[in-house]
Design a protein around this motif. Sequence first.
Motif, PDB file in Angstrom:
ATOM      1  N   SER A  17       0.822  -1.216   0.000  1.00 34.26           N
ATOM      2  CA  SER A  17       0.000   0.000   0.000  1.00 34.26           C
ATOM      3  C   SER A  17       0.855   1.265   0.000  1.00 34.26           C
ATOM      4  CB  SER A  17      -0.959   0.004   1.189  1.00 34.26           C
ATOM      5  OG  SER A  17      -0.245   0.086   2.401  1.00 34.26           O
ATOM      6  N   ARG A  22      -2.325   1.641  -3.004  1.00 36.66           N
ATOM      7  CA  ARG A  22      -3.589   0.907  -2.928  1.00 36.66           C
ATOM      8  C   ARG A  22      -3.325  -0.436  -2.278  1.00 36.66           C
ATOM      9  NH1 ARG A  22      -4.082  -3.159  -6.671  1.00 36.66           N
ATOM     10  NH2 ARG A  22      -2.516  -3.164  -8.323  1.00 36.66           N
ATOM     11  N   SER A  25      -4.880  -7.011  -4.308  1.00 34.48           N
ATOM     12  CA  SER A  25      -6.042  -7.878  -4.528  1.00 34.48           C
ATOM     13  C   SER A  25      -5.714  -9.289  -4.042  1.00 34.48           C
ATOM     14  CB  SER A  25      -6.418  -7.898  -6.003  1.00 34.48           C
ATOM     15  OG  SER A  25      -5.368  -8.482  -6.744  1.00 34.48           O
ATOM     16  N   GLU A  62      -9.024  -5.661  -1.069  1.00 37.42           N
ATOM     17  CA  GLU A  62      -8.690  -4.276  -1.450  1.00 37.42           C
ATOM     18  C   GLU A  62      -9.436  -3.250  -0.612  1.00 37.42           C
ATOM     19  OE1 GLU A  62      -8.407  -5.713  -5.982  1.00 37.42           O
ATOM     20  OE2 GLU A  62      -9.933  -6.173  -4.507  1.00 37.42           O
TER      21      GLU A  62
END
Length: 99
Positions: A17, A22, A25, A62
Motif C-alpha cells: 500500500s 492501494r 487484490s 482491497e
Amino acid sequence: MLSDTPRKLLLIITHYSRHFGRMPSLPELERLSGRMPVDIRNGLIELTEENYIEWNLHTSPEMACIISCWERDNPSHRNPEEVIRDKTAESNTDYWLYY
C-alpha cells in the motif's frame, strides 16, 4: 504475537500500500505470499480480530484499511525513543577514554 501467515500478510499489505498507493487484490496476495486463498482469508480474519486491519469478510481484500503497520508485543520491535534513553553519554565516552 501473530502466527506466520498473518504476520507475512501484514508486512505485504503495508509495503504494497505504501509503494503502490492501494491495497493488493486476492490474486496479488496469493502471488506475493505463496499462500492459498483460504489461508489468506483466515490470516486477514486473524488480523481483523487482533485489530491490525479493518476489513469486512464479505468484501475483497482491497477494501481493507490498515490500523497498525507493525506487530505489537514483539521484543525485536522496540520504540526508538527507548533505545535513545538506554544509551548514555558516559558509555560512549568510556569506550574512547578507557579502551
